[in-house]
Design an enzyme around this catalytic site. Structure first.
Site, PDB file in Angstrom:
ATOM      1  N   CYS A  37      45.016  40.095 -46.158  1.00  0.00           N
ATOM      2  CA  CYS A  37      45.696  40.434 -44.913  1.00  0.00           C
ATOM      3  C   CYS A  37      47.141  39.967 -44.904  1.00  0.00           C
ATOM      4  CB  CYS A  37      44.947  39.816 -43.735  1.00  0.00           C
ATOM      5  SG  CYS A  37      44.541  38.105 -44.016  1.00  0.00           S
ATOM      6  N   ASP A  39      48.151  36.866 -44.842  1.00  0.00           N
ATOM      7  CA  ASP A  39      48.323  35.611 -44.110  1.00  0.00           C
ATOM      8  C   ASP A  39      48.823  34.503 -45.036  1.00  0.00           C
ATOM      9  OD1 ASP A  39      47.314  36.947 -42.017  1.00  0.00           O
ATOM     10  OD2 ASP A  39      45.461  35.811 -41.833  1.00  0.00           O
ATOM     11  N   CYS A  64      46.168  35.796 -38.458  1.00  0.00           N
ATOM     12  CA  CYS A  64      45.351  36.207 -37.324  1.00  0.00           C
ATOM     13  C   CYS A  64      44.728  34.989 -36.643  1.00  0.00           C
ATOM     14  CB  CYS A  64      44.257  37.156 -37.785  1.00  0.00           C
ATOM     15  SG  CYS A  64      43.050  36.349 -38.854  1.00  0.00           S
ATOM     16  N   CYS A 107      39.304  34.060 -44.105  1.00  0.00           N
ATOM     17  CA  CYS A 107      40.142  33.081 -43.400  1.00  0.00           C
ATOM     18  C   CYS A 107      39.631  31.670 -43.660  1.00  0.00           C
ATOM     19  CB  CYS A 107      40.129  33.341 -41.897  1.00  0.00           C
ATOM     20  SG  CYS A 107      40.785  34.934 -41.429  1.00  0.00           S
TER      21      CYS A 107
END
Lengths: 138, 230
Positions: A37, A39, A64, A107
């Site tokens: 993503c 990140d 996120c 994550c």
């Protein structure tokens, strides 16, 4: 997709956001990214050289809600633990605590990687070999 | 669920019972509409899975099939055929949207071949350090810090012109890097389309890494563009 209450809580009130002095010998810095993503997450620890206890942990995450919550939770968990103890934290523990859905598991992996990277950096700075500590433990 | 179509497995037409290739939207024998095939997007257009596609031809085929599938043409058809015309149209639209875009097409094809890409990726093989563009991380992080600073300055008053200039410069740089990635990707297309198994596997690995890098860059360019309001 709805975030769990715990994710929302960490997102709205992130714990331990901030920066530690990167150049200090007592500070380990881990900078990791999630290609899924885009990140990025920076996690820093300040370790007491006598006791090897992580006395301070700070993070800064661009990503996120789940990535922010995962790193926020990670700093809470590692504070007060010894370096070796902190390495026991697994991404699955974070998934469970935050009730992350399958698409957000990466994550938690990122947070685990960040802990490892920060500890690895601290060990490198202080001349602690990875294998030596593993042997000492065994 | 994605799968590579095995066109050797025939399916009997519901209307005329003649066996046909599963990917066909219309029976080649009696021309009746067929239920949506569980095949890949390439097969919907009768194409072999390839990265270098003839785009005008793809568009032409899309329009031709769209007209043939149009629900108006099934106004007096049976209930099943009415439903299928809607379902087939939805499939055709998805297939066209995916295949006409070079990045979506590449990601889709690699996924068909088992590559883990994007949010579906559970992070299991993340231990492979080549997956993370480490050289970019510091820069990405610094730029994100600047962006945050810029947003805060915007919210409280006048943004620092130096910061603005630095962000504009960063945007140009990352735009350029994005172009480079796209060129590198295209260079791999041919290797994938024409190579043997070994060449294909190498190309696949390179493309997965390039797509990871691209995601970082495109997120950054998006955020910088948004913050600068240009």
């Amino acid at each position: 997709m709805a975030y769990s209450d715990k994710v929302v809580d960490h997102y709205n009130n992130p714990r331990n956001v901030g920066t530690l002095d990167k150049s200090s010998a007592e500070v380990g810095t881990g900078l990791v990214g999630a290609p899924e993503c885009g990140d990025v997450m920076r996690l820093q620890i300040r370790v007491n050289p006598e006791t090897q206890v992580i006395e301070e942990a700070k993070f800064k995450t661009f990503g996120c809600g789940s990535a922010i919550a995962s790193s926020s939770l990670a700093t809470e968990w590692i504070k007060g633990r010894t370096v070796e103890d902190a390495l026991e934290i697994k991404n699955t523990d974070i998934v469970k605590e935050l009730s992350l859905p399958p698409v957000k598991i990466h994550c938690s992996v990122l947070a685990e990687d960040a802990i490892r990277a920060a500890i690895g950096d601290w060990k490198k700075k202080n001349g602690v070999a990875e294998t030596a500590t593993a042997e000492a433990k065994a | 669920m994605l799968k590579v179509i095995d066109s050797a497995v025939p399916v009997a037409c519901w209307s005329c019972s003649v066996a046909h290739n599963d990917a066909t939207l219309f029976c080649p024998h009696c021309s009746k509409i067929q239920p949506p095939p569980g095949s890949d997007f390439f097969s919907v257009f009768g194409l072999a899975p390839r990265l270098n596609l003839d785009l005008p031809e793809l568009e032409h085929e899309f329009h031709r099939l769209s007209r043939k599938l149009h629900p108006d043409r099934f106004a007096r058809a049976g209930e099943n055929e009415k439903q299928w015309s809607l379902a087939d149209t939805a499939l055709l639209n998805d297939a066209y949207r995916t295949l006409k875009d070079p990045i979506h097409r590449t990601e889709y094809l690699l996924k068909l071949h088992g590559a883990e890409i994007g949010e579906e990726h559970s992070g299991k093989d993340r231990k492979d350090p080549s997956r993370v563009p480490a050289d970019l991380l510091e820069e990405v992080f610094e730029l994100n810090m600047q962006l945050e600073e810029m947003r805060m300055e915007r919210a409280t008053g006048e943004p620092d012109p130096e910061l603005q200039a630095s962000l504009e410069q960063a945007k140009r740089k990352f735009d350029g890097l994005l172009d480079e990635v796209d060129q590198d990707l295209r260079a791999q297309w041919q290797a994938w389309d024409e190579g043997d198994i070994a060449v294909r596997q190498a190309a696949q690995k390179t493309m997965v890494a390039l797509l990871d890098r691209r995601r970082y860059l495109s997120n950054l360019v998006r955020d910088v563009t948004e913050t600068l309001g240009v």
